[in-house]
Design a protein around this motif. Sequence first.
Motif, PDB file in Angstrom:
ATOM      1  N   GLN A  43      27.081  46.835  27.886  1.00  0.00           N
ATOM      2  CA  GLN A  43      28.400  46.750  27.269  1.00  0.00           C
ATOM      3  C   GLN A  43      29.415  47.312  28.264  1.00  0.00           C
ATOM      4  OE1 GLN A  43      28.871  45.862  23.807  1.00  0.00           O
ATOM      5  NE2 GLN A  43      26.698  45.378  23.693  1.00  0.00           N
ATOM      6  N   TYR A  44      30.505  46.588  28.515  1.00  0.00           N
ATOM      7  CA  TYR A  44      31.496  46.985  29.513  1.00  0.00           C
ATOM      8  C   TYR A  44      32.883  46.811  28.907  1.00  0.00           C
ATOM      9  CZ  TYR A  44      27.299  46.327  32.208  1.00  0.00           C
ATOM     10  OH  TYR A  44      26.000  46.408  32.647  1.00  0.00           O
ATOM     11  N   LEU A  45      33.668  47.881  28.934  1.00  0.00           N
ATOM     12  CA  LEU A  45      34.947  47.897  28.231  1.00  0.00           C
ATOM     13  C   LEU A  45      36.020  48.542  29.094  1.00  0.00           C
ATOM     14  CD1 LEU A  45      36.348  47.532  25.385  1.00  0.00           C
ATOM     15  CD2 LEU A  45      35.672  49.887  24.952  1.00  0.00           C
ATOM     16  N   TRP A  46      37.154  47.878  29.168  1.00  0.00           N
ATOM     17  CA  TRP A  46      38.337  48.454  29.811  1.00  0.00           C
ATOM     18  C   TRP A  46      39.444  48.389  28.764  1.00  0.00           C
ATOM     19  CZ3 TRP A  46      42.187  45.296  32.998  1.00  0.00           C
ATOM     20  CH2 TRP A  46      43.225  46.123  33.461  1.00  0.00           C
ATOM     21  N   MET A  47      40.006  49.564  28.450  1.00  0.00           N
ATOM     22  CA  MET A  47      41.006  49.603  27.386  1.00  0.00           C
ATOM     23  C   MET A  47      42.087  50.642  27.675  1.00  0.00           C
ATOM     24  SD  MET A  47      38.907  51.651  24.409  1.00  0.00           S
ATOM     25  CE  MET A  47      40.329  51.825  23.360  1.00  0.00           C
ATOM     26  N   SER A  61      41.647  45.520  27.027  1.00  0.00           N
ATOM     27  CA  SER A  61      42.020  44.562  28.065  1.00  0.00           C
ATOM     28  C   SER A  61      40.860  43.629  28.367  1.00  0.00           C
ATOM     29  CB  SER A  61      42.444  45.282  29.340  1.00  0.00           C
ATOM     30  OG  SER A  61      43.601  46.030  29.109  1.00  0.00           O
ATOM     31  N   VAL A  62      39.666  44.195  28.504  1.00  0.00           N
ATOM     32  CA  VAL A  62      38.479  43.394  28.798  1.00  0.00           C
ATOM     33  C   VAL A  62      37.276  44.003  28.083  1.00  0.00           C
ATOM     34  CG1 VAL A  62      36.895  42.593  30.612  1.00  0.00           C
ATOM     35  CG2 VAL A  62      39.333  42.726  31.089  1.00  0.00           C
ATOM     36  N   TYR A  63      36.499  43.138  27.439  1.00  0.00           N
ATOM     37  CA  TYR A  63      35.218  43.541  26.860  1.00  0.00           C
ATOM     38  C   TYR A  63      34.187  42.496  27.252  1.00  0.00           C
ATOM     39  CZ  TYR A  63      31.549  44.270  23.357  1.00  0.00           C
ATOM     40  OH  TYR A  63      30.353  44.453  22.722  1.00  0.00           O
ATOM     41  N   GLU A  74      33.893  38.703  25.912  1.00  0.00           N
ATOM     42  CA  GLU A  74      34.309  38.769  24.508  1.00  0.00           C
ATOM     43  C   GLU A  74      35.831  38.897  24.364  1.00  0.00           C
ATOM     44  OE1 GLU A  74      32.322  38.341  22.010  1.00  0.00           O
ATOM     45  OE2 GLU A  74      30.343  38.639  22.894  1.00  0.00           O
ATOM     46  N   GLU A  75      36.443  39.563  25.313  1.00  0.00           N
ATOM     47  CA  GLU A  75      37.899  39.782  25.293  1.00  0.00           C
ATOM     48  C   GLU A  75      38.365  39.820  26.749  1.00  0.00           C
ATOM     49  OE1 GLU A  75      41.157  40.199  22.854  1.00  0.00           O
ATOM     50  OE2 GLU A  75      39.181  40.590  22.015  1.00  0.00           O
ATOM     51  N   ASP A  76      39.456  39.153  27.037  1.00  0.00           N
ATOM     52  CA  ASP A  76      39.974  39.139  28.410  1.00  0.00           C
ATOM     53  C   ASP A  76      41.480  38.888  28.392  1.00  0.00           C
ATOM     54  OD1 ASP A  76      40.563  38.872  31.089  1.00  0.00           O
ATOM     55  OD2 ASP A  76      39.160  37.242  31.461  1.00  0.00           O
ATOM     56  N   TRP A  77      42.235  39.945  28.703  1.00  0.00           N
ATOM     57  CA  TRP A  77      43.685  39.847  28.748  1.00  0.00           C
ATOM     58  C   TRP A  77      44.194  40.008  30.174  1.00  0.00           C
ATOM     59  CZ3 TRP A  77      46.256  37.850  24.851  1.00  0.00           C
ATOM     60  CH2 TRP A  77      45.653  37.851  23.596  1.00  0.00           C
ATOM     61  N   THR A  78      43.363  39.686  31.171  1.00  0.00           N
ATOM     62  CA  THR A  78      43.804  39.746  32.565  1.00  0.00           C
ATOM     63  C   THR A  78      44.534  38.448  32.906  1.00  0.00           C
ATOM     64  OG1 THR A  78      41.726  38.834  33.421  1.00  0.00           O
ATOM     65  CG2 THR A  78      41.881  41.243  33.212  1.00  0.00           C
ATOM     66  N   GLU A  79      45.328  38.510  33.948  1.00  0.00           N
ATOM     67  CA  GLU A  79      46.144  37.347  34.307  1.00  0.00           C
ATOM     68  C   GLU A  79      45.302  36.167  34.787  1.00  0.00           C
ATOM     69  OE1 GLU A  79      49.912  36.419  37.208  1.00  0.00           O
ATOM     70  OE2 GLU A  79      49.759  38.376  36.259  1.00  0.00           O
ATOM     71  N   GLU A  80      44.401  36.407  35.725  1.00  0.00           N
ATOM     72  CA  GLU A  80      43.593  35.318  36.283  1.00  0.00           C
ATOM     73  C   GLU A  80      42.344  35.032  35.473  1.00  0.00           C
ATOM     74  OE1 GLU A  80      42.519  34.683  40.361  1.00  0.00           O
ATOM     75  OE2 GLU A  80      44.245  35.847  40.997  1.00  0.00           O
ATOM     76  N   GLY A  81      41.843  36.036  34.813  1.00  0.00           N
ATOM     77  CA  GLY A  81      40.619  35.869  34.036  1.00  0.00           C
ATOM     78  C   GLY A  81      39.401  36.422  34.759  1.00  0.00           C
ATOM     79  N   ILE A  82      38.606  37.159  34.031  1.00  0.00           N
ATOM     80  CA  ILE A  82      37.391  37.741  34.584  1.00  0.00           C
ATOM     81  C   ILE A  82      36.417  36.647  35.008  1.00  0.00           C
ATOM     82  CG2 ILE A  82      35.374  39.175  34.022  1.00  0.00           C
ATOM     83  CD1 ILE A  82      37.986  40.765  34.499  1.00  0.00           C
ATOM     84  N   ALA A  83      36.377  35.531  34.292  1.00  0.00           N
ATOM     85  CA  ALA A  83      35.489  34.425  34.663  1.00  0.00           C
ATOM     86  C   ALA A  83      35.795  33.945  36.079  1.00  0.00           C
ATOM     87  CB  ALA A  83      35.615  33.275  33.669  1.00  0.00           C
ATOM     88  N   THR A  84      37.064  33.874  36.427  1.00  0.00           N
ATOM     89  CA  THR A  84      37.457  33.466  37.778  1.00  0.00           C
ATOM     90  C   THR A  84      36.916  34.435  38.817  1.00  0.00           C
ATOM     91  OG1 THR A  84      39.469  32.470  36.886  1.00  0.00           O
ATOM     92  CG2 THR A  84      39.449  32.918  39.247  1.00  0.00           C
ATOM     93  N   GLU A  85      37.011  35.716  38.525  1.00  0.00           N
ATOM     94  CA  GLU A  85      36.483  36.744  39.442  1.00  0.00           C
ATOM     95  C   GLU A  85      34.967  36.604  39.589  1.00  0.00           C
ATOM     96  OE1 GLU A  85      38.232  38.977  41.158  1.00  0.00           O
ATOM     97  OE2 GLU A  85      40.184  38.660  40.224  1.00  0.00           O
ATOM     98  N   LEU A  86      34.282  36.384  38.480  1.00  0.00           N
ATOM     99  CA  LEU A  86      32.831  36.232  38.527  1.00  0.00           C
ATOM    100  C   LEU A  86      32.423  35.001  39.325  1.00  0.00           C
ATOM    101  CD1 LEU A  86      32.065  37.197  34.825  1.00  0.00           C
ATOM    102  CD2 LEU A  86      31.419  38.522  36.856  1.00  0.00           C
ATOM    103  N   LEU A  87      33.156  33.900  39.169  1.00  0.00           N
ATOM    104  CA  LEU A  87      32.872  32.690  39.947  1.00  0.00           C
ATOM    105  C   LEU A  87      33.045  32.951  41.442  1.00  0.00           C
ATOM    106  CD1 LEU A  87      34.611  29.992  37.719  1.00  0.00           C
ATOM    107  CD2 LEU A  87      32.139  30.329  38.036  1.00  0.00           C
ATOM    108  N   ARG A  88      34.096  33.685  41.804  1.00  0.00           N
ATOM    109  CA  ARG A  88      34.320  34.039  43.220  1.00  0.00           C
ATOM    110  C   ARG A  88      33.145  34.835  43.788  1.00  0.00           C
ATOM    111  NH1 ARG A  88      40.081  36.085  42.197  1.00  0.00           N
ATOM    112  NH2 ARG A  88      41.231  34.155  42.239  1.00  0.00           N
ATOM    113  N   GLU A  89      32.514  35.610  42.919  1.00  0.00           N
ATOM    114  CA  GLU A  89      31.386  36.449  43.339  1.00  0.00           C
ATOM    115  C   GLU A  89      30.058  35.693  43.310  1.00  0.00           C
ATOM    116  OE1 GLU A  89      31.427  39.425  44.609  1.00  0.00           O
ATOM    117  OE2 GLU A  89      33.508  40.002  44.243  1.00  0.00           O
ATOM    118  N   GLY A  90      30.105  34.410  42.960  1.00  0.00           N
ATOM    119  CA  GLY A  90      28.904  33.586  43.020  1.00  0.00           C
ATOM    120  C   GLY A  90      28.127  33.433  41.726  1.00  0.00           C
TER     121      GLY A  90
END
Length: 114
Positions: A43-47, A61-63, A74-90
């Motif tokens: 479980q990973y949470l930034w709030m 902000s992110v869960y 589960e939750e993502d209020w970042t501008e670019e999106g955590i999924a985009t960051e994960l894709l960049r990381e492979g």
Amino acid sequence: MDKLTNYRHLITKILTEYQELSSKTPNPSGIDSVLALDEKRDQYLWMQTGWHDDEKIRGISVYIRIKNQKIYIEEDWTEEGIATELLREGVPKEDIVLAFHDPETRKYTDFAVA
């Protein structure tokens, strides 16, 4: 490094970078940026939490959680999106679930349904 260990490392790295950037931006006094990383339960949470005037402030902000060998956002209020960051990381799209969408809507994304 096995897949789950790599995913845990990437999520921790990305959220730590976001939290550190956020802490450099002025917030109203009394508002803290909190990062909670629970690798045992995946479980990973930034709030944000605290008080501003007489009002309690709290917001996620992110869960993210890891479930069935996939990363569930589960939750993502970042501008670019955590999924985009994960894709960049492979991380492959089939291992990322945009869980903030209902299961019916997920099938219309390029990411995993579940």
